[in-house]
Design an enzyme around this catalytic site. Structure first.
Site, PDB file in Angstrom:
ATOM      1  N   ASP A  56      -3.000 -28.278 -32.022  1.00  0.00           N
ATOM      2  CA  ASP A  56      -3.320 -29.569 -32.623  1.00  0.00           C
ATOM      3  C   ASP A  56      -3.848 -30.491 -31.525  1.00  0.00           C
ATOM      4  OD1 ASP A  56      -3.297 -32.089 -33.749  1.00  0.00           O
ATOM      5  OD2 ASP A  56      -1.400 -31.786 -34.830  1.00  0.00           O
ATOM      6  N   HIS A  57      -5.125 -30.771 -31.594  1.00  0.00           N
ATOM      7  CA  HIS A  57      -5.755 -31.520 -30.504  1.00  0.00           C
ATOM      8  C   HIS A  57      -5.354 -32.994 -30.497  1.00  0.00           C
ATOM      9  CE1 HIS A  57      -8.237 -31.822 -27.140  1.00  0.00           C
ATOM     10  NE2 HIS A  57      -9.433 -31.769 -27.674  1.00  0.00           N
ATOM     11  N   ARG A  58      -4.685 -33.465 -31.549  1.00  0.00           N
ATOM     12  CA  ARG A  58      -4.207 -34.852 -31.525  1.00  0.00           C
ATOM     13  C   ARG A  58      -3.103 -35.025 -30.491  1.00  0.00           C
ATOM     14  NH1 ARG A  58      -2.546 -35.397 -37.687  1.00  0.00           N
ATOM     15  NH2 ARG A  58      -1.632 -33.409 -37.062  1.00  0.00           N
TER      16      ARG A  58
END
Ligand code: CAO
Length: 436
Positions: A408-410
Site C-alpha cells: 500500500d503506497h499510502r
C-alpha cells in the site's frame, strides 16, 4: 376510440436497423412514452417509445426485423386521437443521445446538450471509481427505468441487467440500491459491462460463480479500487536453501510415515518473511484512514492463499515467528487440506497481518498479487528456475526464486518496499541469517 399506427420516428441518419427487442404484445395497455421496441445500430441501443396511450391491437414486427424511419411497428387503439408524433420524435432524438455514451459533436443546440449534462451531474463525487460511466459504453434500459435510476442517483453502468439482452429493469435498479444500503459502500458493487449475445459467434456455456468467488470478488475489487499499490519484484538465490531442503527431504523419507511432513520451499519463505517483518514492521500493519495512523501488529499471523475447488481461501498461520519450519510445514498442509474440504472455521481465516500467495508449484515467472485488506502488503511467490548468474568471474547455474511484493503506497514508500524485498531475498539466499 380510434386506431392509430405506431411508426419508427426519425432516428437520425440510419436505415435498416435491427430490432433487438419487442416489448409489446397484442392486448397490452401502454402509456405515452412506454418503450415499444429496442433498436440496435453499430453504436447504440435505442428504445422507441409510443407516441400514444392505449391498447395494442396488432404488432407488425418481430425481433431481428430491419426497420427504417416510418416503418410500421404496431396498431394501437387510442381514446384520445391527439397527435403527439412530433413531440415524441424530439424525445427519441434526445434519448438516443442519452444512450450513446460516445463523445458527441457540439451542435450548439440546447436540447442536444441537456441529457449529457444531466447524466454527469448525477455522478456522486465520492463514489466516482465504481459508478463512473464507462467511456463509450451503452446501457440498455427503458426510458422509465432510466428516469427511475436518475431519481435514485444510480448510474446505469453500476447495474447488472437481468432483462432480455441484458436490459436493465426497475428491479435491477432496486436490487443495486438495496445491496449498497446493506453494505454501506458503493465501492463493493461490481461494475457491470454491457455484454453482447455471444452465442451469435459460437457455442457458449454459462457457469455460475461459486459462493466463495461471489464473496471474494467484491472484496478484491474494493482492494484494487481503494489501495494504490506498487509491486516490487526481486529474485532470491535459493540454491543453497534448495540443497538444504533436499537433504531434509531425504531425511524425512527415513522417519516413520506418520511423522513425515512434506517440506516445500514455502515454510522457509514464511519463516524468512517473519524475520523480514521484524526488521521492517511497517509491512505488518493496517492503515487507519480515520485517524491517519498505522496500526503496527506485534504478532506475525501469515495468511496463505490456497487454491480450492470452490475458489481462493486464505487460511491463517498464527504466530509463524514462534514456529519451526517443520511445524509450519505440517500446519500449512493441514490448513490446505481443511481449505480444500471446506472445513475452515472463522478463527482459521481471521487475523492475518501479512499474506503470501504462492503460485510456485504451478508456474509462471512473476505476477502482481492484490493486497488483502486491511493488510498493508502481500508477497507473491513464483516458480524457481535455474538461471545462469554472473559470480564475478563466470556464469554459474543458480536456483532463482521470483518474488513480487505488493504494498500500500499510502503508507509504505518505494524505498521501504525495495529494502524489505531485498532483505527478504538475502535471508532466503542465506537462511542461517534468520538465526541472527
Ligand atoms: N518453485 C518451484 N517449485 C515449487 C515452488 C516454487 N516456488 N513452490 C512449491 N513448489 C513445488 C513443491 O515443492 C511441490 O513439489 P513436489 O510435489 O515435487 O514436492 C509442488 O510444487 C507442489 O507444492 P504445493 O503447492 O503442494 O505446496 P506448497 O507448500 O508450495 O503450497 C499450499 C501449499 C497450501 C499453499 C498449496 O497447497 C496451494 O494451495 N497452492 C496454490 C496456491 C494458490 O492457488 N495461490 C493462489 C494465489 S492467487 O492470488
Amino acid at each position: 376510440m380510434a386506431t392509430k399506427q405506431i411508426l419508427v420516428p426519425d432516428i437520425g441518419d440510419f436505415s435498416d436497423v435491427a430490432i433487438i427487442d419487442v416489448y409489446i404484445s397484442e392486448g397490452d395497455v401502454i402509456e405515452v412514452d412506454d418503450p415499444v421496441i429496442a433498436l440496435e445500430s453499430a453504436k447504440a441501443v435505442t428504445d422507441i417509445p409510443s407516441p400514444y396511450a392505449g391498447t395494442i391491437k396488432k404488432v407488425h414486427v418481430k425481433e431481428g426485423d430491419l426497420v427504417s424511419k416510418d416503418s410500421l411497428l404496431a396498431d394501437i387503439e387510442v381514446e384520445e386521437a391527439e397527435q403527439k408524433q412530433e413531440e415524441t420524435d424530439k424525445k427519441v432524438e434526445t434519448q438516443h443521445e442519452e444512450i450513446v455514451e460516445q463523445p458527441q459533436e457540439e451542435t450548439g443546440r440546447e436540447e442536444d446538450k441537456e441529457p449529457q449534462k444531466e447524466e454527469k451531474e448525477e455522478v456522486p463525487p465520492k463514489k466516482a471509481p465504481v459508478n463512473a460511466q464507462q467511456p463509450g459504453a451503452v446501457y440498455h434500459a427503458t426510458p422509465s427505468v432510466r428516469q427511475y435510476a436518475r431519481e435514485l442517483g444510480v448510474e446505469l453502468s453500476s447495474v447488472e441487467g437481468s432483462g432480455p439482452h441484458g436490459r436493465i429493469t426497475r428491479e435491477d435498479v432496486q436490487q443495486l440500491v438495496k445491496s449498497v444500503l446493506k453494505s454501506g459502500s458503493v465501492a463493493s458493487t461490481p461494475v457491470s459491462f454491457e455484454l453482447e449475445d455471444f452465442s451469435v459467434y459460437g457455442e457458449i456455456e454459462r457457469k455460475p460463480l461459486t459462493r466463495i468467488q461471489k464473496i471474494s470478488g467484491p472484496h478484491l475489487q474494493r482492494s484494487w479500487q481503494t489501495i494504490p499499490l506498487v509491486t516490487q519484484f526481486d529474485e532470491a538465490d535459493v540454491t543453497d536453501l534448495e540443497t538444504f531442503r533436499h537433504t531434509l527431504k531425504e531425511e524425512m523419507a527415513r522417519v516413520p510415515k506418520e511423522q513425515q511432513v512434506k517440506i516445500s520451499i514455502l515454510p522457509f519463505i514464511v519463516k524468512a518473511v517473519t524475520a523480514a517483518l521484524d526488521a521492517y514492521p511497517e509491512l505488518n500493519s493496517s492503515y487507519d484512514g480515520a485517524s491517519g495512523e498505522l496500526i503496527i501488529k506485534k504478532y506475525r499471523h501469515i495468511g496463505i492463499a490456497v487454491d480450492t475447488p470452490d475458489g481462493l481461501m486464505v487460511p491463517v498461520l498464527r504466530d509463524a515467528d514462534k514456529k519451526g519450519v517443520k511445524e509450519i510445514a505440517a500446519e500449512l498442509s493441514l490448513l490446505g487440506e481443511k481449505a480444500r474440504n471446506g472445513k475452515l472455521g472463522t478463527k482459521d481465516i481471521s487475523g492475518a497481518s501479512f499474506s503470501i500467495s504462492s503460485l510456485g508449484g504451478i508456474g509462471g515467472t512473476m505476477f502482481t498479487p492484490i493486497i488483502n485488506p486491511p493488510e498493508a502488503a502481500i508477497l507473491g511467490v513464483s516458480k524457481i528456475t535455474k538461471k545462469p548468474m554472473w559470480n564475478g568471474k563466470e556464469f554459474v547455474p543458480r536456483d532463482m526464486l521470483p518474488l513480487s511484493l505488493s504494498y500500500d503506497h499510502r503508507v509504505i514508500d518505494g524505498a521501504l518496499g525495495a529494502r524489505f524485498v531485498t532483505y527478504l531475498s538475502s535471508l532466503l539466499g542465506d537462511i542461517k541469517r534468520i538465526l541472527l
